[in-house]
Design a protein around this motif. Structure first.
Motif, PDB file in Angstrom:
ATOM      1  N   UNK A 258      40.554  35.729  43.298  1.00 26.95           N
ATOM      2  CA  UNK A 258      40.830  35.027  41.969  1.00 26.95           C
ATOM      3  C   UNK A 258      41.302  35.797  41.059  1.00 26.95           C
ATOM      4  N   UNK A 259      40.870  37.220  40.942  1.00 27.33           N
ATOM      5  CA  UNK A 259      41.478  38.235  40.102  1.00 27.33           C
ATOM      6  C   UNK A 259      42.966  38.356  40.086  1.00 27.33           C
ATOM      7  N   UNK A 260      43.256  38.479  41.536  1.00 27.88           N
ATOM      8  CA  UNK A 260      44.881  38.789  41.708  1.00 27.88           C
ATOM      9  C   UNK A 260      45.565  37.592  41.353  1.00 27.88           C
TER      10      UNK A 260
ATOM     11  N   UNK B  79      44.672  35.269  39.331  1.00 25.21           N
ATOM     12  CA  UNK B  79      44.876  35.139  37.827  1.00 25.21           C
ATOM     13  C   UNK B  79      46.050  35.867  37.214  1.00 25.21           C
ATOM     14  N   UNK B  80      46.112  37.190  37.672  1.00 27.19           N
ATOM     15  CA  UNK B  80      46.904  37.854  37.201  1.00 27.19           C
ATOM     16  C   UNK B  80      48.557  37.305  37.447  1.00 27.19           C
TER      17      UNK B  80
ATOM     18  N   UNK C 266      48.760  34.292  34.937  1.00 30.80           N
ATOM     19  CA  UNK C 266      49.045  34.993  33.573  1.00 30.80           C
ATOM     20  C   UNK C 266      50.651  35.224  33.566  1.00 30.80           C
ATOM     21  N   UNK C 267      51.092  35.761  34.427  1.00 29.62           N
ATOM     22  CA  UNK C 267      52.660  36.065  34.646  1.00 29.62           C
ATOM     23  C   UNK C 267      53.350  34.893  34.407  1.00 29.62           C
TER      24      UNK C 267
ATOM     25  N   UNK D 227      44.505  29.589  33.157  1.00 28.28           N
ATOM     26  CA  UNK D 227      43.299  29.103  33.516  1.00 28.28           C
ATOM     27  C   UNK D 227      43.546  27.757  34.190  1.00 28.28           C
TER      28      UNK D 227
ATOM     29  N   UNK E 263      45.261  28.373  37.438  1.00 30.32           N
ATOM     30  CA  UNK E 263      44.414  28.979  38.396  1.00 30.32           C
ATOM     31  C   UNK E 263      43.410  27.862  39.092  1.00 30.32           C
ATOM     32  N   UNK E 264      43.047  26.933  38.256  1.00 27.44           N
ATOM     33  CA  UNK E 264      41.885  26.165  38.777  1.00 27.44           C
ATOM     34  C   UNK E 264      42.615  24.830  39.625  1.00 27.44           C
TER      35      UNK E 264
ATOM     36  N   UNK F 256      48.347  43.700  40.753  1.00 27.67           N
ATOM     37  CA  UNK F 256      47.645  43.595  39.367  1.00 27.67           C
ATOM     38  C   UNK F 256      46.582  42.665  39.495  1.00 27.67           C
TER      39      UNK F 256
ATOM     40  N   UNK G  24      43.367  40.564  37.160  1.00 25.56           N
ATOM     41  CA  UNK G  24      42.657  39.940  35.712  1.00 25.56           C
ATOM     42  C   UNK G  24      41.625  39.373  35.963  1.00 25.56           C
TER      43      UNK G  24
END
Lengths: 195, 255
Positions: A37-39, A41-42, A45-46, A55, A58-59, B18, B20
């Motif tokens: 999820x962290x990767x 989400x980045x 965001x891009x 968000x 991602x969902x 990266x 987040x």
């Protein structure tokens, strides 16, 4: 049939996790989400222009991941497969919102200069993402797909329903605008530093 | 290597791999959506929550403004008098405040209370007696049911927000402080000196919305000292009210 997973091989571990997720194992689903999820989400965001949109992407992306796991072929990395879903979800999001405005073709020009590149190299990834988010969705999408996902202009043209020339011009415009934004940000930094 | 290619190379180096932090409780929303038809969980998307919150705030504000205008247009007395003050049911109010303060203390860290830029949602009325406060920060999302001890937003809040937006940084008309009372009448401080609402603090959101921090300063109710404030970062705009009964001289002091 996949062979017995090797506990020391991350790829096998990921495959084992996918098998469990296919059985609707909530713990495995949580683990898979936690792993990527962290990767992802980045990545979102891009492509997004703000936090909330990222968000949403991602969902929606992870819902697609869990609902499409039976389509996973166990012939490549799980991360790469999830990442492609996220990217496609982001593209769909902006396509549906009609925010992927593409400009007419222009000649490719060398837009960057050494000072903006130097400044870019000094920024943290989160700061770079904030700058990327200021680009129009069309520019940002092509820049992401070409520079960060390694798609060719031909592939991008197919994905976005545009010509190769348009893809190239979007990239050139994206870089030109990125340069302007970086120069502006650099000036702000210097002004803040002088005060 | 052309400068353009160098830019791509730097972007790749900086952004590949990266990470987040995604919003807290995101997996719960995803799990809900896996298990149920898409439309059921759709409303929980952050952008939808934000839009709903903004719409709710607008609707409540418009309703209160209309009610206020309507009462004045019809020449209705908005003073409930002594009986209304007595009917405030102090015990009930005090009990609600205590539970609210406790909930707020547990639910929000000091950083969340003060870092208003990171809050992106607002209070949503759910029914007549409770609200669901939903706060999204960069780290997590918190949803907290709180008692709706006084219905809706007051005209004072609306006017204060308006004042903040116009950067006048003062109440536009302190004497027009009007709050829906517990007995569904309107009480205006300029007529009675009584403000039957209790001290509350608010934060103005970056998107212009109003978030109720659920941080109430319950001063000594018995001495009828009330202090209403709006916090914006380090700036606090406050107004103190010396409550008095209708037959005595009403006073309103501004700090």
């Amino acid at each position: 049939m996949h062979s017995e997973p090797d506990k020391n091989n991350p790829l096998d571990q990921h495959y084992a996790l996918v098998y469990k997720c296919l059985k609707n194992d909530r713990k495995a689903q949580t683990e898979l989400y936690g792993l990527f999820s962290r990767k992802m989400f980045a990545v979102c965001m891009r492509y997004a222009n703000d936090y909330d949109t990222a968000s949403d992407i991602l969902q929606d992306g992870f819902v697609k991941v869990f609902n499409s796991l039976e389509k996973f072929g166990f012939d490549g990395s799980v991360e790469g497969w999830i990442r492609r879903i996220m990217v496609n979800t982001a593209i769909d999001y902006f396509r549906k919102a009609s925010k992927l405005h593409m400009m007419a073709d222009i000649d490719d020009v060398d837009v960057a200069d050494s000072s903006s590149v130097h400044f870019l190299s000094q920024l943290e990834s989160q700061e770079i993402i904030k700058v990327l988010q200021q680009l129009p969705a069309g520019y940002r999408t092509v820049l992401n797909l070409y520079a960060l996902e390694d798609y060719s202009h031909k592939e991008i043209a197919g994905m976005l329903g545009i010509s190769e020339g348009t893809s190239k011009s979007q990239l050139a415009r994206a870089k030109s605008m990125l340069k302007s934004l970086l120069i502006k940000k650099n000036m702000n930094y210097e002004a803040a530093g002088n005060n | 290597m052309k400068q353009q290619e160098i830019i791509e190379k730097v972007l790749r180096e900086k952004l590949e791999g990266a990470e987040m932090e995604p919003p807290a409780a995101m997996f719960d929303r995803i799990a809900a959506q896996i298990d149920r038809p898409v439309v059921i969980a759709w409303y929980r998307r952050p952008t939808v929550v934000r839009a709903a919150a903004a719409f709710t705030l607008l609707a409540v504000s418009a309703g209160l403004l209309f009610n206020n205008w309507s009462a004045q247009e019809n020449g209705l007395s908005t003073s409930p008098g002594l009986a209304s003050y007595d009917s405030l049911q102090q015990d009930r109010v005090e009990g609600q405040l205590k539970s609210l303060k406790l909930a707020a203390a547990n639910a929000f860290t000091e950083e969340q209370r003060t870092d208003v830029d990171k809050i992106s949602s607002t209070v949503q009325p759910t029914n007549e007696t409770t609200r669901l406060a939903s706060v999204t920060t960069s780290k997590q999302q918190i949803e907290m049911p709180i008692e709706n001890r006084i219905e809706g937003l007051t005209a004072m809040e609306i006017k204060s927000v308006s004042a903040l937006r116009s950067t006048k940084m003062k109440f536009q008309n302190p004497k027009k402080v009007i709050a829906p009372s517990m007995n569904e009448n309107f009480v205006s401080a300029d007529e009675t000196g009584i403000l039957p609402t209790l001290t509350r603090s608010y934060s103005l959101l970056s998107d212009g919305g109003l978030f109720e921090l659920a941080k109430e300063r319950f001063d000594d109710f018995k001495t009828k000292e009330h202090y209403v404030s709006i916090n914006l970062g380090s700036l606090e705009i406050g107004q103190s009210f010396q409550l008095s009964r209708p037959e005595s001289n009403a006073t309103t002091e501004t700090k």
